[in-house]
Design an enzyme around this catalytic site. Structure first.
Site, PDB file in Angstrom:
ATOM      1  CB  CYS A 259      -6.520   6.818  22.658  1.00  0.00           C
ATOM      2  SG  CYS A 259      -7.528   5.490  21.960  1.00  0.00           S
ATOM      3  CG  HIS A 307     -10.335   9.042  21.890  1.00  0.00           C
ATOM      4  ND1 HIS A 307      -9.056   8.939  21.375  1.00  0.00           N
ATOM      5  CD2 HIS A 307     -10.268  10.028  22.834  1.00  0.00           C
ATOM      6  CE1 HIS A 307      -8.265   9.832  21.960  1.00  0.00           C
ATOM      7  NE2 HIS A 307      -8.982  10.503  22.846  1.00  0.00           N
ATOM      8  CG  HIS A 319      -6.984  12.733  25.097  1.00  0.00           C
ATOM      9  ND1 HIS A 319      -7.832  12.678  24.007  1.00  0.00           N
ATOM     10  CD2 HIS A 319      -6.600  14.036  25.177  1.00  0.00           C
ATOM     11  CE1 HIS A 319      -7.961  13.873  23.464  1.00  0.00           C
ATOM     12  NE2 HIS A 319      -7.224  14.715  24.157  1.00  0.00           N
TER      13      HIS A 319
END
Length: 343
Positions: A259, A307, A319
């Site tokens: 990420c 994240h 993402h």
């Protein structure tokens, strides 16, 4: 003389008891062997547990990324210090050589202790002339010694700093190995769970993931939300060019990403250097709320900020989700949103 008697035979009652006990033991053993195993988890339950393990693996991944970044930084710092120490040692050697040349010149000029010269001198004026020359040499010598001492102290400090950083580097490498094992352990545990499914169930889950990847990598309606800035727009475009690339922990592109690897890579393509980890990326720029998000803003999820993605507009985030998924769009409400950051 010892008597030889036949051993006493067990009574019929004793034989019956032993036989009954043995039969009971066999029955218990058989029942244990044939007992129904613990209830098998259904496909949806397995998926839920696997998703949780993937989330935990991503948490460990961001810690792993932080340790890796720290290791690289320490290695550069140590290399710089070691170069400085090497140059400093050369300077110290030159200073020592210079002091040696000065002492040789003084010796050749017949320099002796000033008090002895005064005692032996029959001409005070001649002594004063010589004393003046000796004082000059002594001053030069003292200056050279001070330079040597200063350089020695400087080198000692740099060597001590290098030693501390080497200790820190060793600890960081240990942490890196620990976090790597933690990530791999979570992924292995997830795979073990998946292996409990039937071939048909595995195929169903795989097809479900493929559909999610496929539908989320196609052009979605992103609305007409403006970009946060020209560079944010460039970073978002760079990230869009990576749609469909697989998630791999610790990866920073261009063939795969995790990420924060995707977000740091995307901004690098726009000429902007941001930190490597999601936690560090959350500390830069200006925080913005859900209603103020613009395309290209960094968006953070979960309480520990493990994240991060890029806001895509129209309630979507671009993402790299987790192991088994690819870089894709997803509704921002699918994860616990915390805040956005405008770089």
């Amino acid at each position: 003389m010892a008597s030889h008697r036949r051993p006493k035979q067990p009574s019929r009652t004793r034989v019956t008891v032993l036989t009954t006990a043995a039969a009971a033991a066999v029955a218990l053993s058989a029942n244990a062997a044939n007992a129904a195993p613990s209830e098998k988890l259904g496909k949806d339950e397995v998926k839920a547990k696997v998703d949780k393990l993937y989330e935990q693996a991503e948490q460990a991944t961001e810690k792993y990324n932080g340790a890796k970044e720290k290791q690289q930084k320490l290695q550069k710092e140590i290399s710089t210090i070691q170069d400085n120490v090497a140059r400093g040692q050369e300077e110290l050697n030159k200073l020592r050589d210079g002091l040696g040349s000065l002492a040789t010149a003084q010796y050749r000029s017949g320099g002796i202790d000033a008090s002895v010269q005064l005692f032996l001198s029959s001409d005070p004026d001649d002594y004063l002339d010589k004393a003046s020359t000796l004082d000059q040499l002594s001053s030069q010598q003292v200056g050279a010694l001070r330079k040597i001492q200063d350089k020695q102290r400087e080198l000692a400090q740099e060597r001590a700093e290098a030693t501390e950083k080497l200790k820190d580097l060793s600890a960081t490498r240990t942490e890196l190995g620990t976090k790597k094992k933690e990530v791999q352990g979570k992924l292995a545990e997830a795979q073990k769970l998946l292996n409990t499914l039937t071939a048909k169930e595995k195929q169903q889950l795989a097809e479900q993931q493929q559909r999610a990847n496929r539908s989320s990598t196609e052009r979605v309606d992103l609305g007409d939300a403006p970009p946060a800035s020209g560079r944010a727009s460039a970073a978002f475009s760079a990230a869009q060019s990576q749609l469909g690339k697989p998630y791999v922990y610790g990866a920073t592109g261009p063939s795969s990403f995790d990420c924060s690897g995707l977000t740091s890579w995307a901004y690098a393509q726009a000429g902007v250097s941001i930190p490597r980890t999601s936690e560090a990326q959350a500390t830069i720029g200006t925080r913005v709320g859900m209603n103020d998000l613009k395309v290209g803003d960094l968006v953070f999820f979960y309480g520990d900020l493990h994240h991060v993605g890029l806001y895509a507009g129209n309630g979507q985030v671009l993402h790299a989700p987790h192991t088994g998924a690819v870089v894709r769009y997803e509704a921002i409400g699918n994860m616990p949103f915390q805040f956005g950051v405008r770089v």
